[in-house]
Design an enzyme around this catalytic site. Structure first.
Site, PDB file in Angstrom:
ATOM      1  N   HIS A 126       0.857  -1.182   0.000  1.00  0.00           N
ATOM      2  CA  HIS A 126       0.000   0.000   0.000  1.00  0.00           C
ATOM      3  C   HIS A 126       0.889   1.227   0.000  1.00  0.00           C
ATOM      4  O   HIS A 126       1.938   1.255   0.649  1.00  0.00           O
ATOM      5  CB  HIS A 126      -0.918   0.009   1.228  1.00  0.00           C
ATOM      6  N   ASP A 176      -7.789  -4.412  -0.528  1.00  0.00           N
ATOM      7  CA  ASP A 176      -8.354  -4.688  -1.855  1.00  0.00           C
ATOM      8  C   ASP A 176      -8.273  -6.178  -2.185  1.00  0.00           C
ATOM      9  O   ASP A 176      -9.155  -6.718  -2.854  1.00  0.00           O
ATOM     10  CB  ASP A 176      -7.618  -3.880  -2.927  1.00  0.00           C
TER      11      ASP A 176
END
Length: 429
Positions: free
Chosen positions: A309, A367
């Site tokens: 991320h 995600d």
């Protein structure tokens, strides 16, 4: 009164010296106020992607990427996901405090009674091809809401702002579910006021008029948890887009539509859809070693989606929460013969053990898990980003309301470094 901290900047070329105030928030690193930088020293600052620039003051969300911390109004996301629900978190983000029982009932009632959309809006869907991407429909329909709800577009009226906020949060699931129904050629399903927020979404997506539909409590809770952890995430691309659009005085429906557009990108809200596309490319568990080598090769365009991320350099705290829910959903609702789910679990196992991933902190992110849960719930991949938009609407609205209420709010106007041709005259022919 203590003297404010300052940072002194000296221009070695001219000898000019200027002091700039340091602003300290309740959490996070201090920030240098460079509002007078050009006036004092004659320079602009250059920060591509705004990775070191604070664009606003906000009381809503705090992220510490190095420590893996996410707070909504001071509350850790782990506690909210475990103990709260999406509508109470929505109240928290909008008003600054968790609701008491009376406020909970009142807020939930308001949202339930705003879920219907104007009947004329249904005609909009007929203008889209059946195979139009649901995000394209969402952008268009949400943007059109200002044509139907004139009584909540005066951004300088606090009551209008609040009504618009309630309408957007309430109607987004209805609009999203209608986008899905249009894509599969089934009749739209009206919302029901006796359902929870997520239960209502599930019944609008999956029920049909000719059969009785029962909302699965595991699916309902899984969606509620995903929506909580997706509700806001500080000044990300879509939230910054909403704020930038809002700074021009645009109506709230147009601003949220602009946020949906930014969210659509595969580097932002489209990442969970990209995870499923990646799994489709890998195809089989036996192909995982080859694709891991491709991912490690800097010259190979293949990338592992759903790992790492930009903000979190530690484990994404939202991923820790959703990972547990992911395994619960797969155990109870997942198709044991689904090759994508088997692939995903094997990739997760490797990423949590292999040195290459651990050293680079390429942990599975939110995600990765949300895409797997959506697939297990029967939600098609082209609806993944739509689900994200439903959850993030409350964050966008809260950020927009905060920005509009600021007394010194100004239109956003980033600067640039011009690298084109210098001034030149039009040639004689």
């Amino acid at each position: 009164m203590p003297k404010q901290d300052t940072v002194t900047i000296i221009d070695n070329a001219t000898g000019k010296k200027a002091e700039f105030p340091v602003i300290r928030g309740s959490e996070g690193p201090p920030v240098v106020d460079i509002g007078r930088f050009y006036r004092e020293l004659g320079y602009f600052t250059f920060d591509p992607g705004f990775v070191s620039t604070a664009s606003c003051r906000s009381n809503i969300t705090f992220i510490d990427g190095d420590a893996g911390v996410l707070l909504y109004r001071g509350y850790p996301i782990e506690q909210l996901a475990e103990k709260s629900n999406f509508l109470d978190v929505s109240h928290l983000l909008l008003y600054g405090e968790l609701p008491d029982s009376k406020q909970h009932d009142q807020f939930s009632s308001i949202i339930r009674h705003h879920t219907m959309i104007n009947e004329s809006l249904k005609g909009f869907y007929d203008g889209f091809y059946h195979d139009a991407h649901p995000m394209a429909i969402l952008v268009g329909v949400v943007g059109s809401l200002s044509a139907f709800y004139h009584d909540s577009t005066d951004i300088h009226n606090p009551e209008h702002r609040e009504i618009a906020a309630h309408r957007l949060i309430a109607k987004m699931p209805t609009i999203a579910a209608a986008s899905y129904k249009h894509s599969i050629g089934e009749p739209f399903v009206y919302p029901r006021n006796d359902q929870s927020y997520c239960g209502n979404l599930l019944q609008m997506m999956f029920s049909i008029p000719s059969e009785r539909y029962e909302v699965d409590p595991i699916a309902e809770r899984a969606l509620d948890m995903i929506f909580i952890i997706h509700a806001d995430h500080e000044q990300n691309a879509s939230t910054s887009t909403v704020r930038l659009a809002g700074s021009s005085g645009a109506n709230p429906f147009a601003c949220i539509s602009s946020g949906i557009t930014a969210l659509w990108g595969p580097a932002h809200g489209g990442a969970n859809e990209a995870v499923l596309q990646m799994l489709a490319e890998i195809g089989d568990v036996k192909n995982i070693p080859r694709y891991l080598e491709k991912a490690k090769d800097r010259n190979d365009p293949f990338r592992l989606m759903g790992f790492g991320h930009r903000v979190y350099k530690n484990y994404d705290p939202r991923a820790k929460i959703i990972r547990k829910m992911c395994h619960e959903v797969l155990n109870k609702l997942g198709d044991a013969n689904d090759p994508y789910l088997e692939l995903a679990m094997r990739l997760e196992e490797i990423a949590l053990k292999e040195d290459y991933f651990i050293e680079r902190r390429l942990y599975p992110n939110v995600d990765f898990y949300s895409g797997i849960i959506y697939r297990a719930l029967g939600i098609p991949s082209n609806m993944f980003t739509v689900m994200f938009a439903i959850a993030r609407t409350v964050g966008w609205v809260a950020q927009w309301m905060e920005m509009i209420a600021e007394p010194d709010q100004r239109i956003g106007r980033p600067r640039q470094i011009y690298t084109g041709a210098s001034r030149r005259d039009y040639p004689d022919r």
